[in-house]
Motif scaffolding. Structure first.
Motif, PDB file in Angstrom:
ATOM      1  N   ARG A   4      64.849  25.515  45.871  1.00 42.85           N
ATOM      2  CA  ARG A   4      63.941  25.608  47.014  1.00 42.85           C
ATOM      3  C   ARG A   4      64.180  26.876  47.805  1.00 42.85           C
ATOM      4  O   ARG A   4      63.256  27.551  48.228  1.00 42.85           O
ATOM      5  CB  ARG A   4      64.157  24.416  47.940  1.00 42.85           C
ATOM      6  CG  ARG A   4      63.752  23.106  47.314  1.00 42.85           C
ATOM      7  CD  ARG A   4      64.232  21.958  48.173  1.00 42.85           C
ATOM      8  NE  ARG A   4      64.892  20.928  47.386  1.00 42.85           N
ATOM      9  CZ  ARG A   4      65.833  20.136  47.852  1.00 42.85           C
ATOM     10  NH1 ARG A   4      66.246  20.267  49.101  1.00 42.85           N
ATOM     11  NH2 ARG A   4      66.385  19.224  47.080  1.00 42.85           N
TER      12      ARG A   4
ATOM     13  N   MET B 281      62.483  29.816  46.289  1.00 40.64           N
ATOM     14  CA  MET B 281      61.035  29.821  46.047  1.00 40.64           C
ATOM     15  C   MET B 281      60.373  31.011  46.720  1.00 40.64           C
ATOM     16  O   MET B 281      60.597  31.267  47.901  1.00 40.64           O
ATOM     17  CB  MET B 281      60.406  28.547  46.589  1.00 40.64           C
ATOM     18  CG  MET B 281      60.568  27.350  45.705  1.00 40.64           C
ATOM     19  SD  MET B 281      59.622  25.964  46.360  1.00 40.64           S
ATOM     20  CE  MET B 281      57.948  26.529  46.060  1.00 40.64           C
ATOM     21  N   PRO B 282      59.564  31.725  45.970  1.00 40.29           N
ATOM     22  CA  PRO B 282      58.851  32.874  46.548  1.00 40.29           C
ATOM     23  C   PRO B 282      57.754  32.363  47.465  1.00 40.29           C
ATOM     24  O   PRO B 282      56.825  31.704  47.016  1.00 40.29           O
ATOM     25  CB  PRO B 282      58.234  33.559  45.321  1.00 40.29           C
ATOM     26  CG  PRO B 282      58.808  32.878  44.123  1.00 40.29           C
ATOM     27  CD  PRO B 282      59.244  31.532  44.571  1.00 40.29           C
ATOM     28  N   LEU B 283      57.875  32.667  48.747  1.00 42.80           N
ATOM     29  CA  LEU B 283      56.952  32.076  49.715  1.00 42.80           C
ATOM     30  C   LEU B 283      56.310  33.081  50.658  1.00 42.80           C
ATOM     31  O   LEU B 283      55.121  32.985  50.948  1.00 42.80           O
ATOM     32  CB  LEU B 283      57.694  31.043  50.565  1.00 42.80           C
ATOM     33  CG  LEU B 283      58.200  29.785  49.875  1.00 42.80           C
ATOM     34  CD1 LEU B 283      59.044  28.969  50.840  1.00 42.80           C
ATOM     35  CD2 LEU B 283      57.032  28.956  49.368  1.00 42.80           C
ATOM     36  N   PHE B 284      57.088  34.019  51.135  1.00 42.41           N
ATOM     37  CA  PHE B 284      56.602  34.857  52.224  1.00 42.41           C
ATOM     38  C   PHE B 284      56.150  36.240  51.789  1.00 42.41           C
ATOM     39  O   PHE B 284      56.831  36.893  51.004  1.00 42.41           O
ATOM     40  CB  PHE B 284      57.699  35.034  53.267  1.00 42.41           C
ATOM     41  CG  PHE B 284      58.388  33.767  53.624  1.00 42.41           C
ATOM     42  CD1 PHE B 284      57.726  32.776  54.323  1.00 42.41           C
ATOM     43  CD2 PHE B 284      59.697  33.558  53.258  1.00 42.41           C
ATOM     44  CE1 PHE B 284      58.348  31.606  54.656  1.00 42.41           C
ATOM     45  CE2 PHE B 284      60.350  32.380  53.590  1.00 42.41           C
ATOM     46  CZ  PHE B 284      59.671  31.401  54.287  1.00 42.41           C
ATOM     47  N   PRO B 285      55.050  36.691  52.337  1.00 36.04           N
ATOM     48  CA  PRO B 285      54.590  38.053  52.072  1.00 36.04           C
ATOM     49  C   PRO B 285      55.304  39.040  52.986  1.00 36.04           C
ATOM     50  O   PRO B 285      55.980  38.650  53.943  1.00 36.04           O
ATOM     51  CB  PRO B 285      53.113  37.989  52.400  1.00 36.04           C
ATOM     52  CG  PRO B 285      53.014  36.958  53.473  1.00 36.04           C
ATOM     53  CD  PRO B 285      54.100  35.946  53.171  1.00 36.04           C
TER      54      PRO B 285
ATOM     55  N   ILE C  27      55.012  38.865  56.988  1.00 37.82           N
ATOM     56  CA  ILE C  27      55.756  37.804  57.660  1.00 37.82           C
ATOM     57  C   ILE C  27      57.236  38.139  57.706  1.00 37.82           C
ATOM     58  O   ILE C  27      57.903  37.938  58.725  1.00 37.82           O
ATOM     59  CB  ILE C  27      55.541  36.472  56.923  1.00 37.82           C
ATOM     60  CG1 ILE C  27      54.082  36.021  57.072  1.00 37.82           C
ATOM     61  CG2 ILE C  27      56.490  35.413  57.437  1.00 37.82           C
ATOM     62  CD1 ILE C  27      53.685  35.692  58.482  1.00 37.82           C
TER      63      ILE C  27
ATOM     64  N   LEU D 169      59.788  38.313  60.784  1.00 33.16           N
ATOM     65  CA  LEU D 169      60.968  37.454  60.799  1.00 33.16           C
ATOM     66  C   LEU D 169      62.253  38.252  60.958  1.00 33.16           C
ATOM     67  O   LEU D 169      63.206  37.806  61.610  1.00 33.16           O
ATOM     68  CB  LEU D 169      61.014  36.658  59.494  1.00 33.16           C
ATOM     69  CG  LEU D 169      60.737  35.158  59.512  1.00 33.16           C
ATOM     70  CD1 LEU D 169      59.797  34.750  60.609  1.00 33.16           C
ATOM     71  CD2 LEU D 169      60.233  34.703  58.163  1.00 33.16           C
TER      72      LEU D 169
ATOM     73  N   LEU E 171      57.051  38.745  47.056  1.00 30.88           N
ATOM     74  CA  LEU E 171      57.096  37.411  47.635  1.00 30.88           C
ATOM     75  C   LEU E 171      58.552  37.065  47.894  1.00 30.88           C
ATOM     76  O   LEU E 171      59.360  36.989  46.968  1.00 30.88           O
ATOM     77  CB  LEU E 171      56.460  36.389  46.694  1.00 30.88           C
ATOM     78  CG  LEU E 171      54.939  36.473  46.563  1.00 30.88           C
ATOM     79  CD1 LEU E 171      54.428  35.491  45.535  1.00 30.88           C
ATOM     80  CD2 LEU E 171      54.280  36.236  47.927  1.00 30.88           C
TER      81      LEU E 171
ATOM     82  N   PHE F 216      63.549  32.187  51.050  1.00 37.10           N
ATOM     83  CA  PHE F 216      64.457  31.985  52.176  1.00 37.10           C
ATOM     84  C   PHE F 216      65.728  32.790  51.977  1.00 37.10           C
ATOM     85  O   PHE F 216      66.231  33.426  52.901  1.00 37.10           O
ATOM     86  CB  PHE F 216      64.814  30.508  52.295  1.00 37.10           C
ATOM     87  CG  PHE F 216      63.807  29.728  53.077  1.00 37.10           C
ATOM     88  CD1 PHE F 216      63.724  29.874  54.446  1.00 37.10           C
ATOM     89  CD2 PHE F 216      62.945  28.863  52.446  1.00 37.10           C
ATOM     90  CE1 PHE F 216      62.794  29.163  55.182  1.00 37.10           C
ATOM     91  CE2 PHE F 216      62.012  28.150  53.174  1.00 37.10           C
ATOM     92  CZ  PHE F 216      61.935  28.291  54.534  1.00 37.10           C
TER      93      PHE F 216
ATOM     94  N   SER G 181      67.105  29.532  56.531  1.00 36.31           N
ATOM     95  CA  SER G 181      66.755  28.209  56.013  1.00 36.31           C
ATOM     96  C   SER G 181      67.237  27.126  56.951  1.00 36.31           C
ATOM     97  O   SER G 181      66.555  26.135  57.190  1.00 36.31           O
ATOM     98  CB  SER G 181      67.402  27.991  54.665  1.00 36.31           C
ATOM     99  OG  SER G 181      67.331  29.149  53.900  1.00 36.31           O
TER     100      SER G 181
ATOM    101  N   PHE H 127      64.979  25.725  59.332  1.00 40.33           N
ATOM    102  CA  PHE H 127      63.874  24.823  59.000  1.00 40.33           C
ATOM    103  C   PHE H 127      64.394  23.575  58.337  1.00 40.33           C
ATOM    104  O   PHE H 127      64.796  23.619  57.187  1.00 40.33           O
ATOM    105  CB  PHE H 127      62.917  25.515  58.039  1.00 40.33           C
ATOM    106  CG  PHE H 127      62.279  26.734  58.636  1.00 40.33           C
ATOM    107  CD1 PHE H 127      61.082  26.639  59.314  1.00 40.33           C
ATOM    108  CD2 PHE H 127      62.897  27.961  58.532  1.00 40.33           C
ATOM    109  CE1 PHE H 127      60.488  27.758  59.851  1.00 40.33           C
ATOM    110  CE2 PHE H 127      62.313  29.083  59.080  1.00 40.33           C
ATOM    111  CZ  PHE H 127      61.110  28.973  59.737  1.00 40.33           C
ATOM    112  N   ASN H 128      64.419  22.509  59.072  1.00 37.60           N
ATOM    113  CA  ASN H 128      64.797  21.260  58.413  1.00 37.60           C
ATOM    114  C   ASN H 128      64.256  20.053  59.151  1.00 37.60           C
ATOM    115  O   ASN H 128      63.381  20.208  59.965  1.00 37.60           O
ATOM    116  CB  ASN H 128      66.314  21.194  58.287  1.00 37.60           C
ATOM    117  CG  ASN H 128      66.985  21.354  59.637  1.00 37.60           C
ATOM    118  OD1 ASN H 128      66.309  21.261  60.664  1.00 37.60           O
ATOM    119  ND2 ASN H 128      68.261  21.560  59.633  1.00 37.60           N
TER     120      ASN H 128
END
Lengths: 129, 129
Positions: free
Chosen positions: A6, A9-13, A16, A20, A48, A51, A125, A128-129
């Motif tokens: 998790r 995982m490639p998530l953010f461009p 963003i 951040l 991408l 976290f 990370s 975020f929980n």
DNA sequence: AAATAAATGTAAGGATTCCTAACATTTATT
DNA sequence: AATAAATGTTAGGAATCCTTACATTTATTT
């Protein structure tokens, strides 16, 4: 174990991640160029970030602010990956021996302080929980 | 409290959310059009989804698969926001009374089953900690 | 102090991703 | 059969990101 999945995982461009981390696109790309991060890519070749990537960038930023250069940061990361054992000169490749090690040691010495804590200075990370 | 802030941070672009939810862009936009989600926007008007948005989308998908229509889903969300008390017909506005309530009840009745569990069927956030 | 290297800024040109709007199709309801 | 709900598809345009190259700033070395 699924946890690492998790966190990778490639998530953010890019945009963003810039917000951040408060780093410029140029900086982020430069760090990648120097093998400090390896973000995934979209089909269309866009970066991408995961976290872990963001965490790393925050750490890079923090270390840079403490005066450590990219080579030093690379060492720090390598040390961590190899299980915290500092590299012995015997195992070093070509360009150095104790120099780099000492250099790093010196750099890290005067850095045993607090980071700027710009917002998050550790693991995104955990945010975020 | 800061938790809700984090879960509402605009982070993901459309493409990622499509992968995460296995929904088409058309579907996601349509749900927004119907007030089921309200993703933030970038300066350039691009949608930016939060964890909560993704969670909602996954729930929307799950409910749709159970046969609930968008109006029903809207009701479910409103109920939740108002603190779990089902709306009483007395308080309804104009178009309905017991109808909608019964309709919803009927819809939800035959839906008391298991979702497809496509990958994640609840809270995406719980996926990252 | 001049030269070199490290880190970052900036700009250009092009490609990818996303936007809205409109119309078409499928599926369910009346 | 007609209407409505949900989704697909396409077009044109805009935003974001890509790489490359050169400029600037800052630190290191000679």
């Amino acid at each position: 174990m699924g946890d690492q999945v998790r966190r990778n995982m490639p998530l953010f461009p890019m945009g963003i991640v810039m917000q951040l981390t408060e780093l410029s696109a140029r900086q982020i790309r430069y760090y990648e160029e120097n093998k400090l991060i390896t973000p995934a890519r979209s089909e269309g070749n866009r970066r991408l970030f995961s976290f872990n990537d963001v965490d790393r960038l925050l750490e890079i930023k923090s270390l840079l602010e403490r005066g450590v250069n990219l080579a030093g940061i690379r060492e720090v990361f390598e040390m961590r990956e190899r299980g915290m054992q500092p590299l012995h000169p015997y195992y070093r490749k070509e360009p150095t021996e104790a120099e780099l090690h000492n250099h790093l040691k010196k750099e890290l010495y005067q850095a045993g302080r607090y980071g700027k804590a710009s917002l998050i200075q550790g693991e995104l990370s955990r945010f975020f929980n």
